[in-house]
Design a protein around this motif. Structure first.
Motif, PDB file in Angstrom:
ATOM      1  N   LYS A   1      -7.324   7.948 136.679  1.00 13.60           N
ATOM      2  CA  LYS A   1      -6.155   7.292 137.550  1.00 13.60           C
ATOM      3  C   LYS A   1      -4.794   7.066 136.603  1.00 13.60           C
ATOM      4  O   LYS A   1      -3.871   6.627 137.079  1.00 13.60           O
ATOM      5  N   GLU A   2      -5.320   6.975 135.273  1.00 16.44           N
ATOM      6  CA  GLU A   2      -4.122   6.269 134.462  1.00 16.44           C
ATOM      7  C   GLU A   2      -3.153   7.472 134.224  1.00 16.44           C
ATOM      8  O   GLU A   2      -3.075   8.311 133.395  1.00 16.44           O
ATOM      9  N   ASN A   3      -2.269   7.638 135.119  1.00 14.24           N
ATOM     10  CA  ASN A   3      -1.318   8.729 135.071  1.00 14.24           C
ATOM     11  C   ASN A   3      -0.254   8.524 133.791  1.00 14.24           C
ATOM     12  O   ASN A   3       0.141   9.482 133.278  1.00 14.24           O
ATOM     13  N   VAL A   4       0.090   7.313 133.691  1.00 20.16           N
ATOM     14  CA  VAL A   4       0.852   6.884 132.593  1.00 20.16           C
ATOM     15  C   VAL A   4       0.248   7.428 131.106  1.00 20.16           C
ATOM     16  O   VAL A   4       0.834   8.160 130.241  1.00 20.16           O
ATOM     17  N   VAL A   5      -0.966   7.285 130.932  1.00 21.29           N
ATOM     18  CA  VAL A   5      -1.757   7.596 129.764  1.00 21.29           C
ATOM     19  C   VAL A   5      -1.795   9.025 129.722  1.00 21.29           C
ATOM     20  O   VAL A   5      -1.927   9.651 128.787  1.00 21.29           O
ATOM     21  N   LEU A   6      -2.044   9.801 130.699  1.00 21.26           N
ATOM     22  CA  LEU A   6      -2.391  11.204 130.830  1.00 21.26           C
ATOM     23  C   LEU A   6      -0.960  12.053 130.341  1.00 21.26           C
ATOM     24  O   LEU A   6      -1.296  13.089 130.128  1.00 21.26           O
ATOM     25  N   SER A   7       0.061  11.295 130.439  1.00 16.37           N
ATOM     26  CA  SER A   7       1.352  12.118 129.948  1.00 16.37           C
ATOM     27  C   SER A   7       1.370  12.374 128.576  1.00 16.37           C
ATOM     28  O   SER A   7       2.271  13.148 127.952  1.00 16.37           O
ATOM     29  N   ASN A   8       0.551  11.751 127.625  1.00 18.77           N
ATOM     30  CA  ASN A   8       0.405  11.818 126.213  1.00 18.77           C
ATOM     31  C   ASN A   8      -0.757  12.798 126.032  1.00 18.77           C
ATOM     32  O   ASN A   8      -1.753  12.971 126.644  1.00 18.77           O
ATOM     33  N   PRO A   9      -0.184  13.993 125.357  1.00 17.61           N
ATOM     34  CA  PRO A   9      -1.343  15.012 125.188  1.00 17.61           C
ATOM     35  C   PRO A   9      -2.461  14.680 124.354  1.00 17.61           C
ATOM     36  O   PRO A   9      -3.562  15.307 124.558  1.00 17.61           O
TER      37      PRO A   9
ATOM     38  N   ALA B   1      -3.854  11.629 124.456  1.00 19.76           N
ATOM     39  CA  ALA B   1      -4.721  11.043 125.255  1.00 19.76           C
ATOM     40  C   ALA B   1      -5.373  11.728 126.375  1.00 19.76           C
ATOM     41  O   ALA B   1      -6.624  11.470 126.704  1.00 19.76           O
ATOM     42  N   GLY B   2      -4.747  12.896 126.776  1.00 15.69           N
ATOM     43  CA  GLY B   2      -5.327  13.946 127.592  1.00 15.69           C
ATOM     44  C   GLY B   2      -6.483  14.387 126.957  1.00 15.69           C
ATOM     45  O   GLY B   2      -7.644  14.707 127.694  1.00 15.69           O
ATOM     46  N   LEU B   3      -6.237  14.781 125.865  1.00 15.74           N
ATOM     47  CA  LEU B   3      -7.398  15.624 125.107  1.00 15.74           C
ATOM     48  C   LEU B   3      -8.627  14.724 124.850  1.00 15.74           C
ATOM     49  O   LEU B   3      -9.756  15.123 125.230  1.00 15.74           O
ATOM     50  N   VAL B   4      -8.557  13.517 124.607  1.00 15.06           N
ATOM     51  CA  VAL B   4      -9.506  12.516 124.701  1.00 15.06           C
ATOM     52  C   VAL B   4     -10.296  12.193 125.766  1.00 15.06           C
ATOM     53  O   VAL B   4     -11.478  12.084 125.912  1.00 15.06           O
TER      54      VAL B   4
ATOM     55  N   GLY C   1     -10.468  14.201 128.237  1.00 16.45           N
ATOM     56  CA  GLY C   1     -11.188  15.480 128.524  1.00 16.45           C
ATOM     57  C   GLY C   1     -12.512  15.125 127.695  1.00 16.45           C
ATOM     58  O   GLY C   1     -13.558  15.706 128.371  1.00 16.45           O
ATOM     59  N   VAL C   2     -12.692  14.894 126.534  1.00 19.56           N
ATOM     60  CA  VAL C   2     -13.947  15.075 125.529  1.00 19.56           C
ATOM     61  C   VAL C   2     -14.658  13.683 126.163  1.00 19.56           C
ATOM     62  O   VAL C   2     -15.827  13.891 126.540  1.00 19.56           O
ATOM     63  N   LEU C   3     -14.329  12.597 126.757  1.00 21.55           N
ATOM     64  CA  LEU C   3     -15.141  11.374 127.019  1.00 21.55           C
ATOM     65  C   LEU C   3     -15.543  11.442 128.420  1.00 21.55           C
ATOM     66  O   LEU C   3     -16.746  11.389 128.403  1.00 21.55           O
ATOM     67  N   VAL C   4     -14.743  12.367 129.284  1.00 24.24           N
ATOM     68  CA  VAL C   4     -15.264  12.434 130.829  1.00 24.24           C
ATOM     69  C   VAL C   4     -16.382  13.642 130.514  1.00 24.24           C
ATOM     70  O   VAL C   4     -17.557  13.150 131.220  1.00 24.24           O
ATOM     71  N   THR C   5     -16.386  14.320 130.011  1.00 23.79           N
ATOM     72  CA  THR C   5     -17.297  15.631 129.626  1.00 23.79           C
ATOM     73  C   THR C   5     -18.510  14.906 129.169  1.00 23.79           C
ATOM     74  O   THR C   5     -19.625  15.359 129.418  1.00 23.79           O
ATOM     75  N   VAL C   6     -18.204  14.329 127.903  1.00 19.03           N
ATOM     76  CA  VAL C   6     -19.677  13.651 127.356  1.00 19.03           C
ATOM     77  C   VAL C   6     -20.552  12.548 128.772  1.00 19.03           C
ATOM     78  O   VAL C   6     -21.494  12.588 128.646  1.00 19.03           O
ATOM     79  N   LEU C   7     -19.475  11.798 129.096  1.00 22.93           N
ATOM     80  CA  LEU C   7     -19.962  10.991 130.288  1.00 22.93           C
ATOM     81  C   LEU C   7     -20.700  11.711 131.443  1.00 22.93           C
ATOM     82  O   LEU C   7     -21.889  11.258 131.768  1.00 22.93           O
TER      83      LEU C   7
ATOM     84  N   PRO D   1      -4.096  19.675 128.068  1.00 18.37           N
ATOM     85  CA  PRO D   1      -4.947  18.833 126.971  1.00 18.37           C
ATOM     86  C   PRO D   1      -6.212  18.464 127.618  1.00 18.37           C
ATOM     87  O   PRO D   1      -7.307  18.447 126.619  1.00 18.37           O
ATOM     88  N   ILE D   2      -6.420  18.041 128.806  1.00 20.74           N
ATOM     89  CA  ILE D   2      -7.793  17.676 129.387  1.00 20.74           C
ATOM     90  C   ILE D   2      -8.841  19.012 129.440  1.00 20.74           C
ATOM     91  O   ILE D   2      -9.835  18.710 128.916  1.00 20.74           O
ATOM     92  N   ILE D   3      -8.105  19.976 129.596  1.00 18.64           N
ATOM     93  CA  ILE D   3      -8.901  21.262 129.784  1.00 18.64           C
ATOM     94  C   ILE D   3      -9.539  21.436 128.400  1.00 18.64           C
ATOM     95  O   ILE D   3     -10.976  21.822 127.947  1.00 18.64           O
ATOM     96  N   MET D   4      -8.658  21.371 127.397  1.00 21.79           N
ATOM     97  CA  MET D   4      -9.100  21.628 125.817  1.00 21.79           C
ATOM     98  C   MET D   4     -10.348  20.387 125.380  1.00 21.79           C
ATOM     99  O   MET D   4     -11.137  20.797 124.575  1.00 21.79           O
TER     100      MET D   4
END
Length: 602
Positions: A110-118, A120-123, A125-131, A158-161
């Motif tokens: 939900k943090e759209n402001v954070v997701l605008s940072n590449p 942060a988007g990469l991180v 994606g890693v954290l959500v997949t680990v979760l 970046p999230i897909i990466m």
């Protein structure tokens, strides 16, 4: 001369003595910790000779042959059963992580402001997949958010990466089961590390490139514009068809609830599914005094159809426990089952894959085409990995099955590397078919996300496989495997740093803003790159460096050696799993002690 060699006596030569002297002669003048192996030396990465210590088939009696056939059949059944339970435990583990982290996952997205940072988007994606322990679940969340206009395609790249990086944690966890044997652990952990190293190296190249020119976004948009696609088609569900009869008896989850949490449409209801279907029931009349005493329907009333909900049949139907409590129960049970199955699989593989059977399997898996077409063997392995992952519909299951085979010495690292690359491609083709089955309003968004995932892995193959000199993940994984074989706690440190601590630190800095992230992360990344450059020059071009930088000896020992850290870990964790084996310590002492080497006369 040491006291043991006084009087001109020469100690009796043994194979260990000859091997140590040969290693010292072959490595004279080298400074690396990994010995340079010459002809006649034992390469730690060479596939071991799995000899069959039993009697040959011709020497056995009739009863012995029957017993061997029955034993082989039981071992094969045990291996298949353990593999089946292992896959089921992965599914239950994924459900446990989804119960534990689904709310956090929704809040993160939900943090759209954070997701605008590449970064942060990469991180994320890693954290959500680990979760959630599932790249498919993470991708479906991204698709839902893009289709709901809550996330742009540019922000999802970046999230897909990160999703691609996070999915390699499963094979790393699986390799821990072989930490009891040093050589098996070296090969297994090196195999799991080569997958993660490939993903990280690809991210290091493509993330800045994507931020500068939006390469993957434009390429996926051009591909969609050049094709006319219609909804339809379904991804194969072969693996789920086999595992659902067991896993659905344990727990069933409402998978749409996680995506709903991310899109803001979630309710406070539990993720545990309570109702699994509906059934139409014909009701006769609407009078309360008709039908209760009568044996049949009321003839004067018109019948109406009512929908009845059918309850699910699993252990946690109607439970009063919270999702968090159920998640912890499933996590403990699935980890116990996972470790038990892995130990059984490794033991059975060591027992079955011996002698001629092992040689036959090796020849089939590690075979190369005759010259001049030997270069095609790796590309065939990529196709095989993609095809098997497409059939299994899970890259985690495929990589987790290959890692134990590497540990027991059936598959070499050079052959496992293209298999893992093919697995990355296979999981994206499955996502493409799943995207084609999406509703019409979500079709284009789902396809573009799947295409971005596909082009990311394809670009990684072009970068790190097509040119043999650029296959850097293989030597890096070997180096990493050698270190973890000697210091086994490094594997746990790698797991925590790569998939938890460093992503959490980067995510925390990204919450403070891009300026803070650049101010803190920029110098750290620059320092790491400088250290890598100096290390490379120390090995290959030391004359190019100032005299001070030709060696790290001027630094404190804990900054350029793992020995002080190993002693610290040994005090905190006095178990044999965390410390190097005695044989390895003895061999290192003899190899590094010039007095011992000088005393061994041939």
């Amino acid at each position: 001369m040491p006291n043991s060699l006084t009087g001109g006596q020469v100690p009796p030569l043994t194979l260990d003595t000859v091997g140590l002297v040969d290693r010292s002669l072959g490595n004279a003048g080298t400074s690396g910790s990994a010995p340079v192996l010459e002809e006649g030396k034992m390469d730690p990465w060479a596939l071991p000779q799995l000899k069959d210590t039993g009697q040959s088939w011709k020497e056995l009696s009739v009863a012995g042959r029957v017993l061997r056939v029955a034993t082989g059949f039981l071992k094969a059944c045990g291996l298949l059963g353990s593999l089946y339970l292992f896959i089921c435990s992965l599914d239950i583990l994924s459900s446990a992580f989804q119960l534990l982290g689904s709310k956090v996952t929704g809040d993160i997205f939900k943090e759209n402001v954070v997701l605008s940072n590449p970064v942060a988007g990469l991180v994320i994606g890693v954290l959500v997949t680990v979760l959630v322990q599932s790249s498919s679940t993470s991708s479906s969340i991204v698709v839902s958010m893009v289709a709901s206009k809550l996330l742009t395609v540019q922000a999802c790249v970046p999230i897909i990466m990160g999703v691609n990086v996070g999915t390699s944690i499963t094979s790393t966890l699986v390799s821990m089961a072989q930490s009891g044997d040093r050589d098996e652990f070296r090969r297994a952990f090196g195999g799991s590390a080569v997958h993660g190293i490939f993903n990280w190296l690809t991210v290091l190249i493509l993330l800045p490139l994507e931020s500068a020119i939006a390469l993957l976004e434009r390429l996926s948009a051009l591909t969609l514009g050049a094709t006319s696609l219609q909804p339809g088609g379904h991804a194969p569900d072969i693996l789920k068809v086999l595992t659902q009869p067991l896993t659905h008896l344990v727990v069933q989850l409402d998978t749409d609830a996680i995506a709903s949490s991310a899109t803001g449409n979630a309710t406070n209801s539990s993720l545990i599914k309570q109702w699994c279907g509906t059934r139409e029931v014909m009701t006769s009349g609407n009078s309360s005094d008709c039908g209760a005493a009568a044996s049949g329907p009321c003839p004067e009333r018109n019948g109406t159809a009512a929908v009845e909900l059918l309850p699910c049949h699993h252990l946690f139907v109607g439970t009063t426990l919270t999702d968090l409590a159920v998640g912890f129960i499933l996590l403990a049970a699935s980890l116990l089952l996972l470790c038990t199955c892995l130990v059984l699989i490794v033991k059975l593989l060591n027992s079955v894959l011996r002698g001629r059977i092992a040689q036959a399997v090796r020849k089939v898996i590690n075979a190369d085409f005759p010259f001049p077409f030997s270069w095609l063997s790796g590309y065939l392995a990529i196709l095989v990995g993609a095809g098997l992952t497409f059939v299994l519909q899970s890259s985690s299951v495929f990589t987790a099955a290959v890692v134990p085979l590497m540990g027991v010495g059936v598959i070499s690292l050079e052959r496992a590397y293209p298999l893992f690359l093919g697995s990355n491609i296979g999981t994206t083709t499955t996502a493409l078919l799943a995207a084609l089955a999406s509703p019409a309003d979500m079709l284009l968004s789902a396809l573009q996300v799947a295409l971005i995932h596909f082009f990311f892995n394809l670009a990684g193959i072009l970068l790190w496989y097509v040119v043999p000199v650029l296959r850097l993940p293989i030597p890096l994984a070997k180096r990493f495997g050698d270190v973890t074989a000697k210091y086994r706690w490094v594997a746990i440190a790698y797991l925590l740093l790569s998939f938890l601590l460093l992503p959490l630190a980067a995510f925390g800095l990204s919450l403070a803003g891009s300026t803070v992230l650049a101010a803190v992360g920029g110098p750290l990344v620059g320092l790491v790159l400088l250290v890598i450059l100096v290390n490379v020059l120390q090995r290959h071009r030391p004359a190019w460096l100032p005299r001070r930088l030709r060696s790290w000896a001027w630094l404190p020992l804990w900054l350029h050696s793992l020995e002080p850290w190993d002693r610290l870990v040994g005090r905190c964790c006095p178990c044999r799993v965390c410390s190097p084996p005695p044989a390895a310590a003895k061999e290192a002492h003899c190899y590094e002690n010039p007095e011992v080497l000088a005393s061994q006369q041939l």
